[in-house]
Design a protein around this motif. Structure first.
Motif, PDB file in Angstrom:
ATOM      1  N   HIS A 103       0.844  -1.193   0.000  1.00 59.51           N
ATOM      2  CA  HIS A 103       0.000   0.000   0.000  1.00 59.51           C
ATOM      3  C   HIS A 103       0.883   1.249   0.000  1.00 59.51           C
ATOM      4  O   HIS A 103       1.835   1.343   0.773  1.00 59.51           O
ATOM      5  CB  HIS A 103      -0.871  -0.007   1.271  1.00 59.51           C
ATOM      6  N   HIS A 104       0.566   2.205  -0.873  1.00 65.18           N
ATOM      7  CA  HIS A 104       1.306   3.463  -0.855  1.00 65.18           C
ATOM      8  C   HIS A 104       0.404   4.587  -1.348  1.00 65.18           C
ATOM      9  O   HIS A 104      -0.730   4.359  -1.801  1.00 65.18           O
ATOM     10  CB  HIS A 104       2.607   3.377  -1.659  1.00 65.18           C
ATOM     11  N   PHE A 105       0.894   5.821  -1.270  1.00 58.76           N
ATOM     12  CA  PHE A 105       0.062   6.998  -1.478  1.00 58.76           C
ATOM     13  C   PHE A 105       0.190   7.626  -2.868  1.00 58.76           C
ATOM     14  O   PHE A 105      -0.575   8.524  -3.214  1.00 58.76           O
ATOM     15  CB  PHE A 105       0.380   8.073  -0.424  1.00 58.76           C
ATOM     16  N   LEU A 106       1.152   7.179  -3.661  1.00 57.97           N
ATOM     17  CA  LEU A 106       1.353   7.762  -4.982  1.00 57.97           C
ATOM     18  C   LEU A 106       0.476   7.070  -6.029  1.00 57.97           C
ATOM     19  O   LEU A 106       0.068   5.920  -5.837  1.00 57.97           O
ATOM     20  CB  LEU A 106       2.822   7.637  -5.394  1.00 57.97           C
ATOM     21  N   PRO A 107       0.183   7.749  -7.135  1.00 56.97           N
ATOM     22  CA  PRO A 107      -0.573   7.086  -8.207  1.00 56.97           C
ATOM     23  C   PRO A 107       0.248   5.979  -8.858  1.00 56.97           C
ATOM     24  O   PRO A 107       1.482   5.962  -8.774  1.00 56.97           O
ATOM     25  CB  PRO A 107      -0.866   8.220  -9.190  1.00 56.97           C
ATOM     26  N   ALA A 108      -0.454   5.079  -9.533  1.00 58.08           N
ATOM     27  CA  ALA A 108       0.213   3.926 -10.150  1.00 58.08           C
ATOM     28  C   ALA A 108       1.214   4.338 -11.214  1.00 58.08           C
ATOM     29  O   ALA A 108       2.169   3.611 -11.490  1.00 58.08           O
ATOM     30  CB  ALA A 108      -0.828   2.990 -10.754  1.00 58.08           C
ATOM     31  N   VAL A 109       1.018   5.519 -11.822  1.00 55.64           N
ATOM     32  CA  VAL A 109       1.921   5.967 -12.896  1.00 55.64           C
ATOM     33  C   VAL A 109       3.195   6.602 -12.348  1.00 55.64           C
ATOM     34  O   VAL A 109       4.104   6.923 -13.117  1.00 55.64           O
ATOM     35  CB  VAL A 109       1.209   6.977 -13.816  1.00 55.64           C
ATOM     36  N   ALA A 110       3.286   6.768 -11.048  1.00 59.56           N
ATOM     37  CA  ALA A 110       4.466   7.406 -10.453  1.00 59.56           C
ATOM     38  C   ALA A 110       5.704   6.550 -10.681  1.00 59.56           C
ATOM     39  O   ALA A 110       5.638   5.315 -10.642  1.00 59.56           O
ATOM     40  CB  ALA A 110       4.250   7.632  -8.966  1.00 59.56           C
ATOM     41  N   PRO A 111       6.858   7.182 -10.917  1.00 65.56           N
ATOM     42  CA  PRO A 111       8.090   6.412 -11.126  1.00 65.56           C
ATOM     43  C   PRO A 111       8.408   5.463  -9.975  1.00 65.56           C
ATOM     44  O   PRO A 111       9.005   4.406 -10.201  1.00 65.56           O
ATOM     45  CB  PRO A 111       9.157   7.506 -11.271  1.00 65.56           C
ATOM     46  N   MET A 112       8.022   5.826  -8.751  1.00 63.70           N
ATOM     47  CA  MET A 112       8.328   4.951  -7.626  1.00 63.70           C
ATOM     48  C   MET A 112       7.690   3.580  -7.799  1.00 63.70           C
ATOM     49  O   MET A 112       8.281   2.570  -7.414  1.00 63.70           O
ATOM     50  CB  MET A 112       7.851   5.606  -6.321  1.00 63.70           C
ATOM     51  N   GLN A 113       6.493   3.527  -8.388  1.00 64.58           N
ATOM     52  CA  GLN A 113       5.878   2.220  -8.615  1.00 64.58           C
ATOM     53  C   GLN A 113       6.472   1.533  -9.838  1.00 64.58           C
ATOM     54  O   GLN A 113       6.879   0.371  -9.763  1.00 64.58           O
ATOM     55  CB  GLN A 113       4.366   2.341  -8.780  1.00 64.58           C
ATOM     56  N   SER A 114       6.537   2.259 -10.961  1.00 64.31           N
ATOM     57  CA  SER A 114       6.978   1.614 -12.200  1.00 64.31           C
ATOM     58  C   SER A 114       8.458   1.272 -12.208  1.00 64.31           C
ATOM     59  O   SER A 114       8.862   0.252 -12.781  1.00 64.31           O
ATOM     60  CB  SER A 114       6.650   2.513 -13.398  1.00 64.31           C
ATOM     61  N   LYS A 115       9.280   2.094 -11.571  1.00 68.73           N
ATOM     62  CA  LYS A 115      10.725   1.882 -11.628  1.00 68.73           C
ATOM     63  C   LYS A 115      11.298   1.190 -10.393  1.00 68.73           C
ATOM     64  O   LYS A 115      12.443   0.730 -10.421  1.00 68.73           O
ATOM     65  CB  LYS A 115      11.438   3.215 -11.850  1.00 68.73           C
ATOM     66  N   PHE A 116      10.522   1.142  -9.306  1.00 64.93           N
ATOM     67  CA  PHE A 116      11.037   0.419  -8.145  1.00 64.93           C
ATOM     68  C   PHE A 116      10.115  -0.699  -7.682  1.00 64.93           C
ATOM     69  O   PHE A 116      10.496  -1.862  -7.671  1.00 64.93           O
ATOM     70  CB  PHE A 116      11.324   1.351  -6.969  1.00 64.93           C
ATOM     71  N   PHE A 117       8.882  -0.370  -7.277  1.00 62.83           N
ATOM     72  CA  PHE A 117       8.027  -1.390  -6.682  1.00 62.83           C
ATOM     73  C   PHE A 117       7.791  -2.573  -7.617  1.00 62.83           C
ATOM     74  O   PHE A 117       7.889  -3.733  -7.203  1.00 62.83           O
ATOM     75  CB  PHE A 117       6.679  -0.793  -6.264  1.00 62.83           C
ATOM     76  N   GLU A 118       7.479  -2.298  -8.870  1.00 65.91           N
ATOM     77  CA  GLU A 118       7.177  -3.391  -9.790  1.00 65.91           C
ATOM     78  C   GLU A 118       8.395  -4.270 -10.080  1.00 65.91           C
ATOM     79  O   GLU A 118       8.299  -5.501 -10.018  1.00 65.91           O
ATOM     80  CB  GLU A 118       6.557  -2.831 -11.071  1.00 65.91           C
ATOM     81  N   PRO A 119       9.577  -3.689 -10.374  1.00 71.67           N
ATOM     82  CA  PRO A 119      10.754  -4.555 -10.542  1.00 71.67           C
ATOM     83  C   PRO A 119      11.109  -5.317  -9.269  1.00 71.67           C
ATOM     84  O   PRO A 119      11.487  -6.496  -9.332  1.00 71.67           O
ATOM     85  CB  PRO A 119      11.861  -3.561 -10.932  1.00 71.67           C
ATOM     86  N   TRP A 120      11.005  -4.662  -8.121  1.00 67.65           N
ATOM     87  CA  TRP A 120      11.315  -5.328  -6.849  1.00 67.65           C
ATOM     88  C   TRP A 120      10.365  -6.493  -6.608  1.00 67.65           C
ATOM     89  O   TRP A 120      10.786  -7.584  -6.197  1.00 67.65           O
ATOM     90  CB  TRP A 120      11.232  -4.306  -5.718  1.00 67.65           C
ATOM     91  N   ALA A 121       9.077  -6.303  -6.881  1.00 68.49           N
ATOM     92  CA  ALA A 121       8.097  -7.381  -6.714  1.00 68.49           C
ATOM     93  C   ALA A 121       8.415  -8.553  -7.640  1.00 68.49           C
ATOM     94  O   ALA A 121       8.304  -9.727  -7.256  1.00 68.49           O
ATOM     95  CB  ALA A 121       6.693  -6.857  -6.982  1.00 68.49           C
ATOM     96  N   ALA A 122       8.820  -8.238  -8.864  1.00 66.18           N
ATOM     97  CA  ALA A 122       9.171  -9.294  -9.819  1.00 66.18           C
ATOM     98  C   ALA A 122      10.396 -10.074  -9.337  1.00 66.18           C
ATOM     99  O   ALA A 122      10.470 -11.305  -9.502  1.00 66.18           O
ATOM    100  CB  ALA A 122       9.430  -8.685 -11.189  1.00 66.18           C
ATOM    101  N   GLU A 123      11.354  -9.379  -8.743  1.00 69.51           N
ATOM    102  CA  GLU A 123      12.543 -10.046  -8.214  1.00 69.51           C
ATOM    103  C   GLU A 123      12.190 -10.971  -7.052  1.00 69.51           C
ATOM    104  O   GLU A 123      12.738 -12.071  -6.934  1.00 69.51           O
ATOM    105  CB  GLU A 123      13.561  -9.000  -7.764  1.00 69.51           C
TER     106      GLU A 123
END
Length: 345
Positions: A36-56
């Motif tokens: 859970h986080h406060f930024l929109p899904a298009v924010a770089p924090m999700q696309s460039k960190f959370f999603e790659p980290w989750a995949a790892e």
């Protein structure tokens, strides 16, 4: 061999042959973690960190860990509630700012004092070290995964540059946190506090003359169109401020994992993750600056001697923070000294 014996042997062989496949299927998405986080899904924090980290995490656990994203507070509540939501199990992992709940996580807030930042990567390593040495007890009921910061804040204004204390007199500025607001007030600015989401309106209608934020925030709010000048500390000087961030996990969610799955979490958290996030924030910072430059806005330099003067004026804020840490039974002087030692190393 009797038919009964033959059937028994065939059943045993069939079970043995089926076992690897059953284990493989059982190992797929055994654990679902809600992030859970406060930024929109298009924010770089999700696309460039959370999603790659989750995949790892998923790959390293052979599919056992599946991280589901809930951006923009989709699980309900407000950003200051994220830490409690993690502790209570409303979510399994949350990314939040200690300054959202002032004085609750004082060690984690220490790096948010004025002039406690170099770049994001270095300062994130300093914060993680500080939390490892002094602050783990602050997050009871949670497993801490990483601590980090963004790069130092700059002054983005609608008018001319801010390169001296005189330029700050009467300037209406939105402050990013309490300590920075105290510093700007001491320097002569008129400080206002409201959510970053209301900053655009404040700049548009003239309620504020500017704000104190890192470059990385600029693109999301199109600050380059709402301001004309950015004033940044001279090279080699410390940044005006940074906010601190925590990535935390519900302790029960972690405890119920098998040891091999826990190891995957452990191997993808801690110092290496903090440094990685900090490095990414430095990349976000560089992109934000390029947006300001492309707009044609003026970028001014706050001289090193002016920054040194402002640091002296901010000293009472640091002294008060040391006392606040002491009041919590911590060694405030040791914590601040260690942070400065690591920043200057």
């Amino acid at each position: 061999m009797t038919n009964f014996t033959r059937r028994s042997m065939m059943a045993t062989m069939g079970a043995a042959l089926a076992t690897p496949a059953l284990l493989s299927r059982a190992n797929a998405a055994e654990i679902t973690l809600r992030l859970h986080h406060f930024l929109p899904a298009v924010a770089p924090m999700q696309s460039k960190f959370f999603e790659p980290w989750a995949a790892e995490l998923k790959e390293a656990s052979n599919g056992a860990i599946d991280v589901q994203m809930f951006p923009s507070m989709q699980l309900g509540g407000k950003p200051p509630q994220l830490a409690d939501q993690t502790r209570q199990g409303i979510c399994d992992i949350a990314w939040t700012l200690p300054v959202y709940t002032p004085d609750r996580f004082p060690v984690a807030e220490t790096m948010a004092l004025p002039f406690m930042v170099k770049n994001a990567e270095k300062t994130s390593v300093v914060m993680q070290t500080l939390m490892d040495e002094f602050g783990e007890g602050e997050y009871s009921g949670m497993k801490t995964l990483a601590f980090h910061t963004h790069d130092g804040g700059k002054l983005h204004t609608r008018g001319g540059p801010v390169t001296s204390t005189a330029d700050l007199q009467g300037l209406k500025l939105r402050a990013p946190n309490q300590a920075t607001g105290e510093m700007l007030t001491a320097l002569g600015a008129e400080v206002v506090f409201f959510p970053v989401t209301e900053m655009v309106v404040g700049l548009s209608n003239g309620v504020i003359d500017g704000c104190c934020l890192p470059y990385e925030v600029v693109p999301a709010f199109k600050l380059q169109e709402l301001t004309s000048t950015t004033s940044q500390p001279a090279a080699g000087s410390r940044g005006l401020y940074c906010n601190t961030f925590s990535l935390v996990m519900n302790q029960r969610s972690y405890d119920k994992m098998s040891p091999d799955v826990q190891k995957v979490i452990d191997d993808h958290s801690g110092m290496a993750l903090s440094q990685r996030i900090g490095k990414q924030f430095d990349e976000f910072e560089a992109f934000g600056k390029s947006v300001v430059e492309k707009q044609g806005n003026e970028i001014a330099e706050i001289p090193a001697e002016t920054i040194a003067e402002w640091q002296e004026l901010a000293a009472p804020i640091h002294d008060a923070w040391v006392q606040k840490l002491n009041d919590r039974g911590l060694d405030g002087a040791a914590i601040l000294a260690r942070a400065n030692e690591l920043l200057d190393a």
